[in-house]
Write an enzyme that holds these catalytic residues in place. Structure first.
Site, PDB file in Angstrom:
ATOM      1  N   PHE A   4      10.437   8.989 -10.982  1.00 31.87           N
ATOM      2  CA  PHE A   4      11.154   8.412  -9.850  1.00 31.87           C
ATOM      3  C   PHE A   4      11.345   6.927 -10.118  1.00 31.87           C
ATOM      4  O   PHE A   4      10.373   6.165 -10.104  1.00 31.87           O
ATOM      5  CB  PHE A   4      10.331   8.642  -8.574  1.00 31.87           C
ATOM      6  CG  PHE A   4      10.979   8.233  -7.290  1.00 31.87           C
ATOM      7  CD1 PHE A   4      11.828   9.093  -6.623  1.00 31.87           C
ATOM      8  CD2 PHE A   4      10.715   6.992  -6.723  1.00 31.87           C
ATOM      9  CE1 PHE A   4      12.405   8.736  -5.405  1.00 31.87           C
ATOM     10  CE2 PHE A   4      11.274   6.628  -5.516  1.00 31.87           C
ATOM     11  CZ  PHE A   4      12.128   7.501  -4.853  1.00 31.87           C
ATOM     12  N   LEU A   6      12.467   3.632  -8.966  1.00 30.11           N
ATOM     13  CA  LEU A   6      12.851   2.692  -7.921  1.00 30.11           C
ATOM     14  C   LEU A   6      12.378   1.277  -8.265  1.00 30.11           C
ATOM     15  O   LEU A   6      13.167   0.331  -8.246  1.00 30.11           O
ATOM     16  CB  LEU A   6      12.283   3.125  -6.567  1.00 30.11           C
ATOM     17  CG  LEU A   6      12.606   2.219  -5.370  1.00 30.11           C
ATOM     18  CD1 LEU A   6      14.114   2.161  -5.128  1.00 30.11           C
ATOM     19  CD2 LEU A   6      11.878   2.690  -4.117  1.00 30.11           C
ATOM     20  N   LEU A  59       9.331   7.764  -0.445  1.00 27.13           N
ATOM     21  CA  LEU A  59       8.051   7.065  -0.481  1.00 27.13           C
ATOM     22  C   LEU A  59       7.150   7.521   0.664  1.00 27.13           C
ATOM     23  O   LEU A  59       5.929   7.678   0.487  1.00 27.13           O
ATOM     24  CB  LEU A  59       8.268   5.551  -0.410  1.00 27.13           C
ATOM     25  CG  LEU A  59       9.003   4.902  -1.581  1.00 27.13           C
ATOM     26  CD1 LEU A  59       9.087   3.395  -1.377  1.00 27.13           C
ATOM     27  CD2 LEU A  59       8.321   5.222  -2.904  1.00 27.13           C
ATOM     28  N   ALA A 110       5.550  10.716  -0.346  1.00 23.58           N
ATOM     29  CA  ALA A 110       4.487  10.554  -1.336  1.00 23.58           C
ATOM     30  C   ALA A 110       3.244   9.901  -0.742  1.00 23.58           C
ATOM     31  O   ALA A 110       2.115  10.212  -1.136  1.00 23.58           O
ATOM     32  CB  ALA A 110       5.000   9.731  -2.514  1.00 23.58           C
ATOM     33  N   ARG A 152     -33.199   8.553  -8.367  1.00 22.60           N
ATOM     34  CA  ARG A 152     -33.568   7.322  -9.083  1.00 22.60           C
ATOM     35  C   ARG A 152     -34.736   6.647  -8.356  1.00 22.60           C
ATOM     36  O   ARG A 152     -34.636   6.326  -7.168  1.00 22.60           O
ATOM     37  CB  ARG A 152     -32.371   6.386  -9.138  1.00 22.60           C
ATOM     38  CG  ARG A 152     -32.654   4.994  -9.667  1.00 22.60           C
ATOM     39  CD  ARG A 152     -32.710   4.949 -11.163  1.00 22.60           C
ATOM     40  NE  ARG A 152     -32.680   3.573 -11.663  1.00 22.60           N
ATOM     41  CZ  ARG A 152     -32.704   3.242 -12.945  1.00 22.60           C
ATOM     42  NH1 ARG A 152     -32.746   4.195 -13.857  1.00 22.60           N
ATOM     43  NH2 ARG A 152     -32.668   1.980 -13.325  1.00 22.60           N
ATOM     44  N   GLU A 176       3.292   2.558  -3.952  1.00 29.77           N
ATOM     45  CA  GLU A 176       3.808   3.187  -2.726  1.00 29.77           C
ATOM     46  C   GLU A 176       3.645   2.260  -1.514  1.00 29.77           C
ATOM     47  O   GLU A 176       3.411   2.709  -0.388  1.00 29.77           O
ATOM     48  CB  GLU A 176       3.101   4.527  -2.449  1.00 29.77           C
ATOM     49  CG  GLU A 176       3.041   5.481  -3.611  1.00 29.77           C
ATOM     50  CD  GLU A 176       4.399   6.004  -4.028  1.00 29.77           C
ATOM     51  OE1 GLU A 176       5.362   5.791  -3.286  1.00 29.77           O
ATOM     52  OE2 GLU A 176       4.489   6.618  -5.098  1.00 29.77           O
ATOM     53  N   THR A 219       2.325  -2.021  -0.916  1.00 32.81           N
ATOM     54  CA  THR A 219       1.079  -2.786  -0.894  1.00 32.81           C
ATOM     55  C   THR A 219       0.492  -2.794   0.516  1.00 32.81           C
ATOM     56  O   THR A 219       1.151  -2.440   1.494  1.00 32.81           O
ATOM     57  CB  THR A 219       1.320  -4.237  -1.336  1.00 32.81           C
ATOM     58  OG1 THR A 219       2.179  -4.868  -0.355  1.00 32.81           O
ATOM     59  CG2 THR A 219       1.987  -4.308  -2.707  1.00 32.81           C
ATOM     60  N   PHE A 242       9.794  -8.983   7.591  1.00 33.70           N
ATOM     61  CA  PHE A 242       9.971  -8.782   6.162  1.00 33.70           C
ATOM     62  C   PHE A 242      10.761  -9.907   5.517  1.00 33.70           C
ATOM     63  O   PHE A 242      10.708 -10.093   4.321  1.00 33.70           O
ATOM     64  CB  PHE A 242      10.679  -7.451   5.894  1.00 33.70           C
ATOM     65  CG  PHE A 242       9.767  -6.274   6.031  1.00 33.70           C
ATOM     66  CD1 PHE A 242       8.960  -5.872   4.976  1.00 33.70           C
ATOM     67  CD2 PHE A 242       9.710  -5.555   7.207  1.00 33.70           C
ATOM     68  CE1 PHE A 242       8.107  -4.798   5.104  1.00 33.70           C
ATOM     69  CE2 PHE A 242       8.864  -4.466   7.348  1.00 33.70           C
ATOM     70  CZ  PHE A 242       8.057  -4.090   6.286  1.00 33.70           C
TER      71      PHE A 242
END
Length: 386
Positions: free
Chosen positions: A131, A133, A241, A244, A270, A365, A367, A385
């Protein structure tokens, strides 16, 4: 019920979901766990061989319907991702990129001819997809992509490059996103097309059991029917995205669970100062805090999976899951490393390998900052943005 299932979540799964989870777990235990530390150290993975084995089990594009895909539920797919990433994030990435990015893009936006050509062999693992992008200069800001597609008669000509593309070195087809005079469009690009080259990215300190590459497109001429006809605008790749990211929400839980299971077994056997490490209050405090965060992440993944199966999952809800679960999984891996002490940095234990992998998962995918802004926009109604 295992020690880590503090809230007894197993009965909240259907019998079919538990069966799918257990089958994938057995496959991973048999085929991946005995070898993955060596793959990681050597920076290689038998991806094609694994893809065919995953295909036989119906894991590739398993949440899609038709064209040889299993048509499983979102929760079943998530549980499969959880078990895959409990072994290694790179192995889960192989499945996620194949099914939730490359196959999903063709399944959702492709023509019937494209679906018939690519999806059946991709479902069996005979064909590998990637993919395209992300670009060398444009990661979190795909709207600024430099890759261009221009018309030349009936053909398309693509020029540009993509970077950090999982599966690219062995892919048979790449879903490439490019800017055209009419906005962003997607293309199914056979990797043997003249002008297409893929270079494997080496010297990675993370996701070493995964094949990552750079794709260069040098005046790549494609017929008109290479364009994905239903992919119009940037919303198309962004929806891929979101698809995914749902798998990542579950996968991160698997990595965190594997770290905590390893650490719990280590701490109870341990001995230091005459008692097991797990017998010290500070160690128990760490284990308790991590177990609480793990079960919260499991609950969140399950809730999002149920929303997806009901057709009610929204992108910002996936961002909540991706932001929280990967961030907490990374914190768990780091804390587990402290309990293992010097052994925590040894490849004999999976903890630092998971932590290194999760550093990449934290970034790809979307941040953490991108997901914070997605959630912030939902809360305030204001976009931050730009």
């Amino acid at each position: 019920m295992t020690a880590l299932d503090l809230l007894d979540l197993d009965p909240s799964l259907t019998e079919e979901e538990r069966q799918i989870r257990d089958v994938v777990r057995r496959l991973v235990d048999d085929r991946v766990r005995p070898h993955v530390a060596d793959w990681y150290e050597e920076g290689r993975v038998p991806a094609r061989e694994l893809a065919r084995e995953f295909g036989k089990l119906g894991l590739l594009g398993m949440h899609l319907s038709g064209y040889g895909c299993a048509g499983a539920s979102a929760v079943a797919y998530g549980l499969a991702c959880q078990e895959l990433e409990a072994a290694d994030s790179g192995v889960r990435s192989l499945v996620s990129v194949q099914g939730s990015l490359a196959m999903y893009a063709i399944w959702r936006f492709g023509s019937e001819e494209q679906k018939q050509r690519w999806l059946p062999p991709m479902a069996t693992g005979e064909a590998i997809g990637c993919f395209g992008l992300t670009e060398p200069d444009h990661g979190s800001d795909p709207a600024s992509m430099a890759t261009r597609a221009r018309r030349d008669g009936d053909d398309w000509v693509l020029t540009g490059g993509k970077m950090w593309i999982t599966n690219a070195p062995i892919a048979d087809v790449a879903v490439i996103w490019a800017r055209t005079d009419d906005g962003v469009r997607g293309f199914a690009v056979p990797m043997d097309t003249p002008g297409v080259t893929a270079r494997e990215i080496r010297r990675k300190m993370s996701l070493r059991a995964s094949l990552t590459g750079e794709i260069v497109l040098d005046d790549v001429r494609l017929p008109a029917d290479a364009q994905l006809p239903e992919a119009v605008g940037l919303k198309a790749p962004l929806s891929c995205l979101t698809e995914a990211r749902h798998g990542i929400v579950w996968g991160a839980v698997g990595a965190a669970r594997d770290c905590l299971e390893t650490t719990l077994a280590y701490a109870t056997t341990r001995t230091q100062f005459g008692r097991p490490l797990a017998g010290f209050q500070l160690t128990q405090a760490k284990l308790a805090d991590m177990a609480v965060e793990l079960v919260k992440a499991q609950l969140l993944a399950l809730h999002l999976g149920r929303l997806a199966d009901a057709g009610r999952l929204r992108p910002e809800q996936v961002s909540v899951g991706k932001l929280n679960n990967v961030r907490e999984a990374l914190a768990i891996a780091r804390q587990c490393r402290t309990i293992l002490g010097a052994n925590g940095v040894s490849g004999e234990y999976p903890v630092l390998r998971h932590a290194n992998n999760l550093e990449s998962v934290l970034t790809y995918e979307g941040t953490s900052e991108i997901h914070q802004l997605i959630i912030g926009q939902r809360l305030t109604g204001l976009s931050a943005f730009a």
